[in-house]
Design a protein around this motif. Structure first.
Motif, PDB file in Angstrom:
ATOM      1  N   LYS A  89       0.830  -1.213   0.000  1.00 27.92           N
ATOM      2  CA  LYS A  89       0.000   0.000   0.000  1.00 27.92           C
ATOM      3  C   LYS A  89       0.860   1.257   0.000  1.00 27.92           C
ATOM      4  O   LYS A  89       0.591   2.211  -0.726  1.00 27.92           O
ATOM      5  CB  LYS A  89      -0.929   0.010   1.218  1.00 27.92           C
ATOM      6  N   LEU A  90       1.901   1.250   0.823  1.00 26.83           N
ATOM      7  CA  LEU A  90       2.789   2.400   0.899  1.00 26.83           C
ATOM      8  C   LEU A  90       3.510   2.623  -0.429  1.00 26.83           C
ATOM      9  O   LEU A  90       3.565   3.745  -0.939  1.00 26.83           O
ATOM     10  CB  LEU A  90       3.804   2.212   2.025  1.00 26.83           C
ATOM     11  N   ASP A  99       2.574   1.688  -3.386  1.00 24.45           N
ATOM     12  CA  ASP A  99       1.614   2.139  -4.405  1.00 24.45           C
ATOM     13  C   ASP A  99       1.351   3.636  -4.288  1.00 24.45           C
ATOM     14  O   ASP A  99       1.310   4.347  -5.293  1.00 24.45           O
ATOM     15  CB  ASP A  99       0.292   1.377  -4.291  1.00 24.45           C
ATOM     16  N   SER A 100       1.171   4.121  -3.063  1.00 28.59           N
ATOM     17  CA  SER A 100       0.899   5.551  -2.895  1.00 28.59           C
ATOM     18  C   SER A 100       2.117   6.397  -3.271  1.00 28.59           C
ATOM     19  O   SER A 100       1.974   7.462  -3.879  1.00 28.59           O
ATOM     20  CB  SER A 100       0.440   5.855  -1.469  1.00 28.59           C
ATOM     21  N   VAL A 101       3.313   5.917  -2.960  1.00 30.18           N
ATOM     22  CA  VAL A 101       4.529   6.645  -3.338  1.00 30.18           C
ATOM     23  C   VAL A 101       4.683   6.641  -4.858  1.00 30.18           C
ATOM     24  O   VAL A 101       5.002   7.665  -5.466  1.00 30.18           O
ATOM     25  CB  VAL A 101       5.777   6.039  -2.655  1.00 30.18           C
ATOM     26  N   ARG A 102       4.425   5.506  -5.483  1.00 25.60           N
ATOM     27  CA  ARG A 102       4.540   5.401  -6.938  1.00 25.60           C
ATOM     28  C   ARG A 102       3.574   6.360  -7.637  1.00 25.60           C
ATOM     29  O   ARG A 102       3.940   7.020  -8.605  1.00 25.60           O
ATOM     30  CB  ARG A 102       4.280   3.961  -7.385  1.00 25.60           C
ATOM     31  N   LYS A 103       2.362   6.461  -7.133  1.00 27.51           N
ATOM     32  CA  LYS A 103       1.380   7.369  -7.726  1.00 27.51           C
ATOM     33  C   LYS A 103       1.855   8.813  -7.664  1.00 27.51           C
ATOM     34  O   LYS A 103       1.681   9.578  -8.609  1.00 27.51           O
ATOM     35  CB  LYS A 103       0.022   7.229  -7.040  1.00 27.51           C
ATOM     36  N   GLU A 104       2.448   9.195  -6.544  1.00 31.83           N
ATOM     37  CA  GLU A 104       2.969  10.555  -6.410  1.00 31.83           C
ATOM     38  C   GLU A 104       4.184  10.775  -7.308  1.00 31.83           C
ATOM     39  O   GLU A 104       4.318  11.831  -7.921  1.00 31.83           O
ATOM     40  CB  GLU A 104       3.330  10.863  -4.961  1.00 31.83           C
ATOM     41  N   LYS A 122       1.123   9.976   6.514  1.00 26.62           N
ATOM     42  CA  LYS A 122      -0.306  10.006   6.168  1.00 26.62           C
ATOM     43  C   LYS A 122      -0.980   8.663   6.428  1.00 26.62           C
ATOM     44  O   LYS A 122      -2.100   8.607   6.951  1.00 26.62           O
ATOM     45  CB  LYS A 122      -0.416  10.398   4.682  1.00 26.62           C
ATOM     46  N   ALA A 123      -0.296   7.574   6.092  1.00 28.18           N
ATOM     47  CA  ALA A 123      -0.878   6.234   6.228  1.00 28.18           C
ATOM     48  C   ALA A 123      -0.950   5.763   7.673  1.00 28.18           C
ATOM     49  O   ALA A 123      -1.741   4.885   7.998  1.00 28.18           O
ATOM     50  CB  ALA A 123      -0.080   5.229   5.402  1.00 28.18           C
ATOM     51  N   GLN A 146       3.999  10.062   2.786  1.00 26.34           N
ATOM     52  CA  GLN A 146       2.983   9.016   2.623  1.00 26.34           C
ATOM     53  C   GLN A 146       2.951   8.097   3.845  1.00 26.34           C
ATOM     54  O   GLN A 146       1.881   7.632   4.249  1.00 26.34           O
ATOM     55  CB  GLN A 146       3.236   8.204   1.345  1.00 26.34           C
TER      56      GLN A 146
END
Length: 77
Positions: free
Chosen positions: A44-45, A47-52, A74-75, A71
């Motif tokens: 999950k972490l 994925d969120s970093v990759r999106k940013e 935030k998580a 991230q």
């Protein structure tokens, strides 16, 4: 016996180990800063970093570290 909880998913990590071997990959956990992160939490972490990072024009390692920390904060609120 100590139970280790993932700081992202808030679920216990069964048979938690930080040994890095192929056989233990689903039971291992990572630590980033002071947070324990299960394999699911790490996915999950990441994925969120990759999106940013995909929003950026080029890869910058220092910016990646900054986004990873943001991230993670935030998580784990």
């Amino acid at each position: 016996m100590n139970v280790t909880y993932c700081d992202i998913t808030k679920k216990p990590i069964q048979n938690a180990s930080n040994v890095y071997s192929w056989e233990m990959r689903e039971f291992r956990y990572d630590m980033i800063l002071d947070k324990d992160i299960s394999p699911d939490g790490m996915r999950k972490l990441e994925d969120s970093v990759r999106k940013e990072m995909e929003k950026k024009r080029s890869f910058n390692f220092l910016e990646h570290k900054k986004i990873l920390k943001e991230q993670l904060d935030k998580a784990t609120r």
